[in-house]
Structure formats: structure tokens, C-alpha cells
Design an enzyme around this catalytic site. Sequence first.
Site, PDB file in Angstrom:
ATOM      1  N   ARG A  19       0.429  -1.976  -9.808  1.00  0.00           N
ATOM      2  CA  ARG A  19       1.076  -0.669  -9.740  1.00  0.00           C
ATOM      3  C   ARG A  19       2.299  -0.796  -8.828  1.00  0.00           C
ATOM      4  NH1 ARG A  19       0.845   3.704  -6.242  1.00  0.00           N
ATOM      5  NH2 ARG A  19       1.019   5.747  -7.202  1.00  0.00           N
ATOM      6  N   LYS A  38       4.091  -0.901   0.419  1.00  0.00           N
ATOM      7  CA  LYS A  38       3.146  -0.333   1.382  1.00  0.00           C
ATOM      8  C   LYS A  38       3.397  -0.835   2.797  1.00  0.00           C
ATOM      9  CE  LYS A  38      -0.394   1.334  -1.688  1.00  0.00           C
ATOM     10  NZ  LYS A  38      -1.782   1.252  -2.195  1.00  0.00           N
TER      11      LYS A  38
HETATM   12  C1  8Y4 Z   1       5.827   3.484   0.190  1.00  0.00           C
HETATM   13  C2  8Y4 Z   1       5.562   3.978  -1.053  1.00  0.00           C
HETATM   14  C3  8Y4 Z   1       4.775   3.306   1.051  1.00  0.00           C
HETATM   15  C4  8Y4 Z   1       4.275   4.302  -1.436  1.00  0.00           C
HETATM   16  C5  8Y4 Z   1       3.491   3.646   0.686  1.00  0.00           C
HETATM   17  C6  8Y4 Z   1       3.231   4.124  -0.577  1.00  0.00           C
HETATM   18  C7  8Y4 Z   1      -2.611   3.335  -5.009  1.00  0.00           C
HETATM   19  C8  8Y4 Z   1      -2.797   4.348  -5.959  1.00  0.00           C
HETATM   20  C9  8Y4 Z   1      -1.465   5.037  -4.385  1.00  0.00           C
HETATM   21  C10 8Y4 Z   1      -3.290   2.097  -5.185  1.00  0.00           C
HETATM   22  C11 8Y4 Z   1      -4.210   3.044  -7.211  1.00  0.00           C
HETATM   23  C12 8Y4 Z   1       1.336   4.517  -2.101  1.00  0.00           C
HETATM   24  C13 8Y4 Z   1      -1.997   6.699  -6.231  1.00  0.00           C
HETATM   25  C14 8Y4 Z   1       0.004   5.147  -2.024  1.00  0.00           C
HETATM   26  N1  8Y4 Z   1      -1.763   3.790  -4.044  1.00  0.00           N
HETATM   27  N2  8Y4 Z   1      -3.585   4.216  -7.049  1.00  0.00           N
HETATM   28  N3  8Y4 Z   1      -2.069   5.414  -5.551  1.00  0.00           N
HETATM   29  N4  8Y4 Z   1      -4.069   1.997  -6.314  1.00  0.00           N
HETATM   30  N5  8Y4 Z   1      -4.993   2.852  -8.280  1.00  0.00           N
HETATM   31  N6  8Y4 Z   1       1.935   4.489  -0.868  1.00  0.00           N
HETATM   32  O1  8Y4 Z   1      -3.216   1.170  -4.388  1.00  0.00           O
HETATM   33  O2  8Y4 Z   1       1.822   4.116  -3.104  1.00  0.00           O
HETATM   34  S1  8Y4 Z   1      -0.427   6.120  -3.484  1.00  0.00           S
END
Ligand code: 8Y4
Length: 277
Positions: free
Chosen positions: A255, A221
Site C-alpha cells: 500500500r 511512515k
Molecule cells: C505519512 C503518510 C505518514 C501516511 C504516515 C501515514 C495502513 C492502512 C493506514 C497499513 C492497511 C498511514 C489505512 C496510516 N496504514 N491499511 N491504513 N495497512 N491495510 N500513515 O499499514 O498511511 S493509514
Amino acid sequence: MKLNCNGKILDLGSPRVMGILNVTPDSFSDGGRFLQRDAAIAQAVQMEQDGAAIIDVGGESTRPGASPVSVQDELDRVIPVIEILRERLEIPVSVDTSKPEVMAAAVRAGAGMINDVNALRSPGALERAVELNVPVCLMHMQGQPDTMQQAPEYENVLDEVSVFLTERIAACRKQGIPKQYILVDPGFGFGKTLAHNLELLRRLQDLQKLGCPLLVGLSRKSMLGTLTGREPEQRVAASVAAALLAVERGASIVRVHDVAETVDALKILEAVTREQT
Ligand code: 8Y4
């Protein structure tokens, strides 16, 4: 401690890794729909081999500024993948969605958990989730995905996240979801500044008072990008460090994108914590 996820078991007796499987079309890949689908399935099988305890399948990008996806498009992306993974994997899959129609079709296709970044607040989602009889993850988010990072503001981020999750747990309980089926997540990066995210991680153990297993997503993130100056693909070490800190502070599930690396790190933490080899 052991969750029944639509027939497959998720044992939360020790900290577990949730592997992220995005099934959003990749505009940079020329593979076409079926090649991309095969690649997603192969990636899930690899994550199981690498030690994931559950795979989170998502067809709607929840990144800030992402365009909304129709119910039909989301179904077309996730349902065929979930149907195949039910056969190919021993571990359960969760479905990352806020749409009641997708929740229902996914559980019918074999999904064993609902991971909803909107915490079942979408119209009809809570009622549908009760009927589906699978565990649910309730995540905190301030604002809406398109604007949530514009000016996140809290008096006290821990208190506000805690009050929100307490209210959502109560709403789920009132509607008939058993307490053992509820997981909670502070929602790192969802309407939070770097300072808010760091405070949440620093005091994550405060959320244990909610009495539900904690799930956290920190993998790759932007807070890790801000701290390291690295692009998402180069944030593996930072992500593993963050996952370890979260588990030390009580997270039951992390996750992650990088399953093998995170599983290795958790083995070291577990060995040290348990004072045995
Ligand atoms: C690079 C890759 C930069 C991915 C940002 C991201 C969460 C989630 C997401 C979380 C739960 C993400 C679906 C955002 N984040 N579900 N989902 N908890 N439960 N961004 O923190 O991965 S998507």
C-alpha cells in the site's frame, strides 16, 4: 490467486501495488469540496495509469491523534468518489474504514474490498462484511489510534501479531467469510516502536504460515522518518526500499503513495527473481 472484488479482478499471481487515495478535507487547500473531489479522482486515474492494481479510498484519518469522523461525514467524503471510480477505473477500489455503515454503502457504490485497520472488531462490522461478499484485509493494531504510540509493548512482536491475526481469521471463518477472501496485514506503525516495526519487516515471511495473502503499508511512515531524518514528502526512496524488502519477504500487496516509483522497483525485483528479461 485471482480475487473477485465486486466484479473487478485483482490478480495476486505477482506482487501488486495498492495506491493510497485520501479523501480527507485538506485544510491547506482552498479548492473547496468539488475541486478537491475532482483532484482525488484525477489522482486515482493517474495511479491506475502508473500501474496500481487497486486504489484504497479512505475518508477517516488513521494517524495518531487524529480526531474521530462521524459516519455521515465519512459517507459524504468517500461514497461519491467510489461511485465515480467504479465507472472510470478498470481496477477495483478498496474502502479504508472500520464502520459497518460505510462498508455497506461503499460496496453498494462499487467498492471491491474492505480494508479495516480495526480487523472487523467494531460492533456489527464482521456480520456486515460477511453479507457484502468482498475480500477483507485484517490489520493488526495494538491499542487505539489516539494512544497506540504512547508505550507500545510486546514480549514477542511476531508471535503477538501472528496470534492476533490467527484469531481474527478464525472469527471471520466462523462468521462465514471464505478463506480466499481474507488478507492479513501486520499494521506497521500501529502500536509499534521502530524496533518492533523493523523486527516485523525482518521476519515478515514468518506470517506466510497464516496462509493468507500479506498486505503491507510502510509508505512514508514515521519509522522511515526516524531512519532517514526526512519529512513525509521526502520519504519516497525510503518507501520504495521498504516496499521492495516487504515483497522479497512475501508481501502480495504493498500500500503506497508513490505508485509509479514502486511499480518500477517491483519490475526490477520480478525480473531478477524470475531469471528472465
Ligand atoms: C505519512 C503518510 C505518514 C501516511 C504516515 C501515514 C495502513 C492502512 C493506514 C497499513 C492497511 C498511514 C489505512 C496510516 N496504514 N491499511 N491504513 N495497512 N491495510 N500513515 O499499514 O498511511 S493509514
